[in-house]
Motif scaffolding. Structure first.
Motif, PDB file in Angstrom:
ATOM      1  N   TYR A  81     -62.668 -24.339 121.043  1.00  0.00           N
ATOM      2  CA  TYR A  81     -62.108 -25.689 121.051  1.00  0.00           C
ATOM      3  C   TYR A  81     -61.581 -25.970 119.644  1.00  0.00           C
ATOM      4  O   TYR A  81     -62.300 -26.523 118.802  1.00  0.00           O
ATOM      5  CB  TYR A  81     -63.184 -26.708 121.459  1.00  0.00           C
ATOM      6  CG  TYR A  81     -63.724 -26.441 122.845  1.00  0.00           C
ATOM      7  CD1 TYR A  81     -63.151 -27.033 123.955  1.00  0.00           C
ATOM      8  CD2 TYR A  81     -64.790 -25.557 123.041  1.00  0.00           C
ATOM      9  CE1 TYR A  81     -63.629 -26.777 125.233  1.00  0.00           C
ATOM     10  CE2 TYR A  81     -65.267 -25.285 124.313  1.00  0.00           C
ATOM     11  CZ  TYR A  81     -64.686 -25.898 125.406  1.00  0.00           C
ATOM     12  OH  TYR A  81     -65.157 -25.621 126.672  1.00  0.00           O
ATOM     13  N   VAL A 131     -59.540 -28.099 118.302  1.00  0.00           N
ATOM     14  CA  VAL A 131     -59.524 -29.503 117.873  1.00  0.00           C
ATOM     15  C   VAL A 131     -60.619 -30.245 118.616  1.00  0.00           C
ATOM     16  O   VAL A 131     -60.621 -30.292 119.847  1.00  0.00           O
ATOM     17  CB  VAL A 131     -58.164 -30.172 118.151  1.00  0.00           C
ATOM     18  CG1 VAL A 131     -58.161 -31.604 117.585  1.00  0.00           C
ATOM     19  CG2 VAL A 131     -57.027 -29.361 117.552  1.00  0.00           C
ATOM     20  N   CYS A 165     -60.282 -32.204 122.134  1.00  0.00           N
ATOM     21  CA  CYS A 165     -59.106 -31.804 122.910  1.00  0.00           C
ATOM     22  C   CYS A 165     -59.466 -30.621 123.817  1.00  0.00           C
ATOM     23  O   CYS A 165     -60.573 -30.101 123.768  1.00  0.00           O
ATOM     24  CB  CYS A 165     -57.960 -31.428 121.971  1.00  0.00           C
ATOM     25  SG  CYS A 165     -57.393 -32.796 120.936  1.00  0.00           S
ATOM     26  N   GLU A 206     -53.366 -30.476 124.991  1.00  0.00           N
ATOM     27  CA  GLU A 206     -53.644 -29.061 125.232  1.00  0.00           C
ATOM     28  C   GLU A 206     -53.544 -28.285 123.921  1.00  0.00           C
ATOM     29  O   GLU A 206     -52.662 -28.540 123.106  1.00  0.00           O
ATOM     30  CB  GLU A 206     -52.649 -28.499 126.244  1.00  0.00           C
ATOM     31  CG  GLU A 206     -52.867 -27.040 126.602  1.00  0.00           C
ATOM     32  CD  GLU A 206     -51.818 -26.513 127.563  1.00  0.00           C
ATOM     33  OE1 GLU A 206     -51.915 -25.331 127.937  1.00  0.00           O
ATOM     34  OE2 GLU A 206     -50.891 -27.283 127.927  1.00  0.00           O
ATOM     35  N   THR A 207     -54.464 -27.351 123.725  1.00  0.00           N
ATOM     36  CA  THR A 207     -54.422 -26.487 122.546  1.00  0.00           C
ATOM     37  C   THR A 207     -54.150 -25.053 122.986  1.00  0.00           C
ATOM     38  O   THR A 207     -54.740 -24.572 123.956  1.00  0.00           O
ATOM     39  CB  THR A 207     -55.739 -26.546 121.753  1.00  0.00           C
ATOM     40  OG1 THR A 207     -56.812 -26.079 122.585  1.00  0.00           O
ATOM     41  CG2 THR A 207     -56.044 -27.964 121.299  1.00  0.00           C
ATOM     42  N   LEU A 209     -51.803 -22.517 115.850  1.00  0.00           N
ATOM     43  CA  LEU A 209     -52.308 -23.428 116.875  1.00  0.00           C
ATOM     44  C   LEU A 209     -51.152 -24.307 117.331  1.00  0.00           C
ATOM     45  O   LEU A 209     -50.500 -24.957 116.519  1.00  0.00           O
ATOM     46  CB  LEU A 209     -53.428 -24.301 116.302  1.00  0.00           C
ATOM     47  CG  LEU A 209     -53.888 -25.484 117.176  1.00  0.00           C
ATOM     48  CD1 LEU A 209     -54.511 -24.997 118.470  1.00  0.00           C
ATOM     49  CD2 LEU A 209     -54.878 -26.355 116.394  1.00  0.00           C
ATOM     50  N   GLU A 210     -50.912 -24.315 118.642  1.00  0.00           N
ATOM     51  CA  GLU A 210     -49.881 -25.177 119.190  1.00  0.00           C
ATOM     52  C   GLU A 210     -50.529 -26.312 119.964  1.00  0.00           C
ATOM     53  O   GLU A 210     -51.409 -26.085 120.790  1.00  0.00           O
ATOM     54  CB  GLU A 210     -48.932 -24.389 120.104  1.00  0.00           C
ATOM     55  CG  GLU A 210     -47.786 -25.241 120.650  1.00  0.00           C
ATOM     56  CD  GLU A 210     -46.712 -24.410 121.333  1.00  0.00           C
ATOM     57  OE1 GLU A 210     -45.862 -23.848 120.610  1.00  0.00           O
ATOM     58  OE2 GLU A 210     -46.748 -24.307 122.581  1.00  0.00           O
ATOM     59  N   LEU A 211     -50.065 -27.531 119.699  1.00  0.00           N
ATOM     60  CA  LEU A 211     -50.535 -28.706 120.421  1.00  0.00           C
ATOM     61  C   LEU A 211     -49.463 -29.141 121.402  1.00  0.00           C
ATOM     62  O   LEU A 211     -48.272 -29.214 121.052  1.00  0.00           O
ATOM     63  CB  LEU A 211     -50.834 -29.850 119.448  1.00  0.00           C
ATOM     64  CG  LEU A 211     -51.841 -29.587 118.334  1.00  0.00           C
ATOM     65  CD1 LEU A 211     -52.000 -30.835 117.470  1.00  0.00           C
ATOM     66  CD2 LEU A 211     -53.178 -29.153 118.897  1.00  0.00           C
ATOM     67  N   THR A 265     -53.414 -21.907 111.248  1.00  0.00           N
ATOM     68  CA  THR A 265     -54.864 -22.089 111.327  1.00  0.00           C
ATOM     69  C   THR A 265     -55.614 -21.538 110.116  1.00  0.00           C
ATOM     70  O   THR A 265     -56.815 -21.757 109.990  1.00  0.00           O
ATOM     71  CB  THR A 265     -55.424 -21.391 112.580  1.00  0.00           C
ATOM     72  OG1 THR A 265     -55.141 -19.986 112.503  1.00  0.00           O
ATOM     73  CG2 THR A 265     -54.806 -21.978 113.841  1.00  0.00           C
TER      74      THR A 265
END
Length: 355
Positions: free
Chosen positions: A12, A14, A17, A66-67, A76-78, A90
């Motif tokens: 996880y 974040v 999230c 979504e991560t 890391l894409e949000l 990251t």
């Protein structure tokens, strides 16, 4: 008992999230690498107490973010509905070059059942405090979070609650040995060597209490039977999901050894059974309650079936139905790579109610 193995691994990135299901994960000093390395805070304290690492309990809307880990975890894409994705590196940050330093309340307040939050007209602030972490405010990611959350976070009456959110990357960790004695469990660790050993060498980032959370697929299945409805195990947000064990057997595991691929052996010790807040009562992807007509059905079912598990005197004011185990590695085995399918051996047993 048949062969016990890792069914799935979850990171996880974040806090609060959505998680990322991975085939393998590297162990760090604070748990699985990148687990809860980032958090979102309310800088002005409008929705949640200022500078607190926000959990999904306080802000269920975080479930809609979504991560995704890309480039072997380097990026890391949000993603969020109606919003263009944003990518974040990251890698640990150089605090002298990468944004403002922020001191963050590293959980505690977010895990109680106090009022407030995104559905109320007052900020959710009550609770306890386990310590603080240093973090770097990521400006571009903070702007992305601001645009999205200020558009979706509203009170129950539909009123907007604008505030200034920030995305924070941890640059320090919190040692469990430094926790204040706010629970009987922690107070006992100051005088009992066996209890102190549970915390020695363990540290975390923005997770609620411990480096690892282990959950058992069979226990989730039994809970579904008791609930007379399918109960998704991912709402419990465990890092390590095991299969092959009997329902609730995990609560008697004092220590386990994970036989990793390549001959590596990684040992985990039970710190304490995990008392659950309202987060497992919510859908992991929407943040909405799983059972709208009976929002706290999880608590009611577990309390009815196992009344002694609902309020453990060692947790004191932290009352909640148990599900899963807080586990630690005493800071050992860093660099070990855990994989789905790894065998789990129980080394020692300790009943949950041994005290």
């Amino acid at each position: 008992m048949g062969r016990i193995e890792i069914e799935s691994l979850w990171i996880y990135p974040v806090k609060g999230c959505r998680g990322v299901s991975v085939e393998s994960a590297r162990v760090s000093a604070t748990g699985l690498e990148l687990d809860r390395a980032f958090c979102i805070v309310d800088m002005e304290g409008v929705v949640v107490a200022a500078r607190e690492a926000i959990s999904k309990r306080k802000l269920p809307a975080l479930a809609t973010i979504e991560t995704v880990l890309l480039n072997g975890g380097a990026t890391l894409e949000l993603r969020a509905p109606g919003q263009a994705p944003i990518q974040i590196e990251t890698a640990p940050l150089n605090t002298s070059k990468n944004g403002d330093i922020l001191i963050v309340d590293a959980s505690g307040k977010s895990t109680t059942t106090s009022g407030g939050g995104d559905e109320d007209d007052v900020p959710a602030m009550a609770g306890w405090k386990l310590g603080e972490l240093k973090g770097v405010v990521l400006e571009e990611a903070s702007e992305w979070v601001n645009i999205y959350l200020n558009g979706v976070v509203k009170t129950a009456s539909g009123k907007a609650r604008p505030t200034r959110y920030a995305m924070v990357r941890s640059v320090s960790h919190l040692s469990m040995e430094e926790y204040p004695p706010i629970f009987p469990l922690l107070e006992r660790a100051s005088t009992d060597e066996l209890y102190a050993a549970r915390f020695k060498g363990n540290a975390r980032l923005f997770s609620d209490f411990a480096p690892f959370l282990l959950v058992n697929r069979a226990s989730a299945k039994d809970l579904s039977t008791l609930s007379e409805a399918a109960y998704p195990i991912h709402s419990f947000r465990g890092n390590i999901v095991v299969k092959g064990a009997a329902p609730w057997a995990e609560e008697g595991w004092a220590s386990v050894l994970i036989e990793a691929a390549g001959g590596e052996a990684f040992e985990l010790g039970k710190i304490k059974e995990c008392p659950r807040c309202t987060v497992p009562c919510r859908d992991e992807a929407t943040g909405q309650f799983l059972f709208l007509r009976d929002k706290l059905k999880l608590w009611k079912v577990l309390k009815a079936a196992f009344p002694l598990k609902f309020s453990d005197p060692e947790w004191g004011v932290w009352a909640g139905a148990f599900f899963g185990l807080y586990m630690g590695h005493n800071g050992k085995g860093t660099g070990t790579v855990l994989r789905v399918g790894d065998t789990v051996h129980v080394l020692m047993y300790r009943p949950w109610d041994v005290h």
